[in-house]
Design an enzyme around this catalytic site. Structure first.
Site, mmCIF file in Angstrom:
data_model
loop_
_atom_site.group_PDB
_atom_site.id
_atom_site.type_symbol
_atom_site.label_atom_id
_atom_site.label_comp_id
_atom_site.label_asym_id
_atom_site.label_seq_id
_atom_site.Cartn_x
_atom_site.Cartn_y
_atom_site.Cartn_z
ATOM 1 C CE1 TYR A 4 -3.677 2.411 0.660
ATOM 2 C CE2 TYR A 4 -2.904 2.666 2.917
ATOM 3 C CZ TYR A 4 -3.759 3.030 1.894
ATOM 4 O OH TYR A 4 -4.688 4.013 2.115
ATOM 5 C CE1 TYR A 158 -5.780 -4.194 8.202
ATOM 6 C CE2 TYR A 158 -6.495 -1.916 8.098
ATOM 7 C CZ TYR A 158 -5.543 -2.858 8.432
ATOM 8 O OH TYR A 158 -4.366 -2.464 9.012
ATOM 9 C CG HIS A 159 -10.178 0.434 7.715
ATOM 10 N ND1 HIS A 159 -10.302 0.117 6.390
ATOM 11 C CD2 HIS A 159 -8.966 1.031 7.868
ATOM 12 C CE1 HIS A 159 -9.213 0.516 5.745
ATOM 13 N NE2 HIS A 159 -8.395 1.062 6.610
ATOM 14 C CE LYS A 524 -9.029 12.043 15.103
ATOM 15 N NZ LYS A 524 -7.740 11.298 15.045
ATOM 16 C CG ASP A 528 -6.290 11.309 12.102
ATOM 17 O OD1 ASP A 528 -6.560 10.248 11.525
ATOM 18 O OD2 ASP A 528 -5.883 11.384 13.266
ATOM 19 C CG HIS A 530 -7.247 6.288 11.306
ATOM 20 N ND1 HIS A 530 -6.931 6.934 10.137
ATOM 21 C CD2 HIS A 530 -7.338 4.973 10.988
ATOM 22 C CE1 HIS A 530 -6.829 6.054 9.156
ATOM 23 N NE2 HIS A 530 -7.068 4.861 9.639
#
Length: 651
Positions: A4, A158-159, A524, A528, A530
């Site tokens: 990636y 996945y996340h 935040k 971003d 996450h």
């Protein structure tokens, strides 16, 4: 075999891709920067500090040309990790291929195009769930008719695991997403019933594999069995080939540690084996993180190391030469059945709530993930879950790989953003303004109807429209969306340890001394998305007796400072994992000073190299936390100390 990759500029990323292909990589996996992923151009205020940091910026057709210069797209298999603007990036890719003289029917690859997990984990959503599902449906219908080798969606569990999902949740939420997408395509009427099997056959998945080898392998066997059941029973697909569970994998990054990062190598290898040893549930494509991903952006050499792991398994070992090694295993069959039954029960629960979109909008799914992640963190802190080098076997010899920590990761030149802004300005100056306005007007008009938006999007690409302009028009028509944070429903998840009891007493005492309950703002800044760490801090702080202000992701420094003043907080905690901390955090400090709140202590958490941490403290940050500071309760102890110090209360 992929890594990636993508960063800085299209030209630099192109050079990286060429080097990786020369080393034996067999496909490309494109990482886009956060402005591109969230539909902003480099000159947007929200793009400040984020351009080129976690991927490559692609603002228009010129950038896409440069990204794949000299790489024959007709012969390449390209995976693009892009979601909210997936239609836009696919259109850019198609036109760039056309300019190379490619037959677009020969283009092969994947657009991730899974927006549900963005609401739950990565945070790069733009539009509300309904319009987002419409864009996904339009993209699938277009590719089925025009790009027969392209996978238009990669349902991405996945996340979900990165956000805390247990195996049952990962399987259930991903399959519920697939059901919503397939129902949407079917109900749109854009694909003839006799061709619907081709839609099912084009759905692929992108899953996570953690370090619990047996459990992860069984999870994938359960995944495959349930997918076969859903496609056969719900959609009537009789062709076994079209019902095949096709998945790629990136192994787990959540479990990678900053402490003793060399241990990440064996973790990555174990996780890769979980998706390759069992032939009946083997991944079609594998990409591995680098050993130093918890420290910062991996260098080309680090990515090469991960690629070589795959090549050793594929070409030196005999692991891929035999039938399924676990067929008939009572242990494996029992665990697979256990996961499948529990996942199916959760799928039915989501159906009762009205489907996955309703479960997102109600906050049910997000709250479940935040709660599961909080339980995991609590088990690590209590020692119930062992993480080697973090909470057990912490003694270590000096690590030669990180002796020069500042050189152990890739850094992005801050001038990249200035270059991108200047290049964008030049692009706009050279294009036909009337053609741009006509293309955007068509997009606006058709977005208000039920027309498939791919043709209008291709017209925008050819006219020279930018990423921000395309997304901006759709924002006007569709509106924007702020997903539930999942925090309020997860209070009380911490194990009531002696350490937490002590912290609660400290919070109570400091609150009494300062005359009101301690109030913490968790912010935040930037793009971003996450938010896992920020959410866990917020949950534990409430468990400890703080009043917590958490407004979710994607805020400007000015918005964070304004909230800090309006809510009269005692401390501002910033979470930044995109590498933009050196620009965004000082801006928050400046905004607080301008608002007369310069005495409010600011603490920062993220993937922050030591040199950057020193710079932040010199700029006025009270404390810096990185992944090695895994004890959330201890982090909150430090925050209480900083609050008392700022309030002139004896610590």
């Amino acid at each position: 075999m992929r890594t990636y990759a993508g960063h800085s500029t299209p030209a630099e990323s192109n050079a990286l891709y060429r080097r990786n292909l020369a080393k034996g990589q067999t496909g490309l996996s494109v990482a886009f920067d956060l402005p591109t992923q969230t539909g902003y151009d480099p000159d947007s205020v929200l793009a400040r500090g984020e351009v080129g940091k976690v991927g490559v910026p692609v603002s228009h057709l010129g950038d896409m040309r440069a990204l794949f210069d000299g790489i024959p797209l007709e012969r390449m298999n390209t995976s693009m990790t892009i979601n909210a603007p997936a239609m836009w990036l696919l259109a850019l890719y198609q036109v760039a291929a056309e300019e190379q003289g490619a037959d677009i029917a020969a283009l092969s690859g994947t657009t991730q195009n899974d927006i549900v997990k963005e609401y739950l984990s990565r945070g790069t959503y733009v539009f509300p769930p309904g319009p987002s599902l419409r864009l996904i449906t339009d993209t699938i219908a277009y590719t089925v008719a025009n790009l027969p080798k392209w996978n238009p969606i990669n349902i991405c569990s996945y996340h979900l695991q990165e956000a805390g999902a247990q195996p049952v949740q990962e399987v259930a939420y991903a399959l519920s997403t697939a059901i919503a997408v397939l129902d949407g395509v079917r109900d749109s009427g854009q694909v003839a019933p006799e061709d619907f099997g081709q839609v099912v056959g084009r759905i692929s998945f992108f899953v996570n594999a953690g370090v619990r080898f047996v459990e992860e392998m069984c999870k994938l066997r359960a995944f495959a069995g349930l997918w076969d059941h859903v496609t056969r029973e719900r959609y009537g697909v009789t062709d076994e080939k079209l019902r095949r569970f096709r998945y790629g994998v990136q192994v787990n990054s959540l479990g990678l540690t900053e402490a003793q990062p060399e241990n990440n190598v064996q973790r990555i290898l174990l996780e890769m084996l979980a998706v390759t040893l069992s032939k009946d549930a083997r991944a079609r494509a594998v990409q591995l993180p680098a050993w130093n991903e918890a420290l910062g952006l991996p260098r080309p050499w680090d990515q090469q190391w991960s690629l070589r792991m795959q090549q050793v398994l594929a070409y030196e070992s005999d692991l891929l030469e035999y039938p399924d090694l676990f067929a008939g295993s009572k242990v494996v069959e029992a665990k697979t059945d256990e996961i499948a039954e529990a996942a199916w029960a959760e799928i039915e629960r989501i159906e009762e709530l009205g489907g996955v979109v309703a479960a997102v909008e109600s906050g049910y799914l997000k709250a479940q993930l935040v709660g599961a992640h909080a339980e995991r963190r609590a088990k690590i802190e209590s020692g119930e879950m062992v993480v080697v080098g973090v909470n057990k076997f912490t003694e270590t010899e000096p690590n030669p790989l990180t002796a020069d920590l500042d050189a152990a990761i890739q850094t992005v030149d801050p001038a990249v953003e200035q270059h991108a802004v200047a290049a964008l300005k030049e692009w706009k100056a050279q294009r036909d303004g009337a053609a741009v306005e006509a293309a955007l007007s068509r997009l606006r008009q058709e977005a208000a109807t039920d027309a498939n938006l791919m043709d209008a999007t291709l017209a925008c690409v050819r006219a020279g429209v930018t990423t921000g302009e395309w997304t901006g028009v759709l924002r006007e028509v569709f509106g924007e969306f702020r997903a539930p944070t999942g925090v309020s429903g997860s209070v009380g998840t911490a194990i009531p340890s002696e350490e937490l009891v002590v912290l609660r007493a400290e919070v109570d005492q400091a609150s009494a001394e300062l005359g009101r309950r301690l109030r913490l703002l968790v912010g935040k800044p930037g793009l971003d998305g996450h938010s896992n760490g920020a959410e866990q801090i917020a949950v534990r702080a409430r468990d400890a007796g703080f009043e917590v202000v958490y407004q979710g992701i994607r805020l400007t420094p000015a918005q964070i400072a304004a909230a800090a003043v309006a809510e009269d907080v005692h401390c501002v905690g910033l979470s930044v994992l995109s590498g933009s901390h050196l620009q965004l955090v000082p801006e928050v400090l400046a905004e607080l000073r301008a608002a007369g709140a310069g005495s409010v202590p600011v603490v920062v958490g993220g993937i922050i190299p030591d040199a950057d941490a020193r710079a932040l403290r010199e700029a006025g940050v009270a404390a810096v936390f990185t992944p090695k500071d895994f004890g959330i309760t201890q982090i909150l102890h430090t925050i209480v100390e900083e609050i008392r110090r700022a309030g002139s209360v004896a610590v």
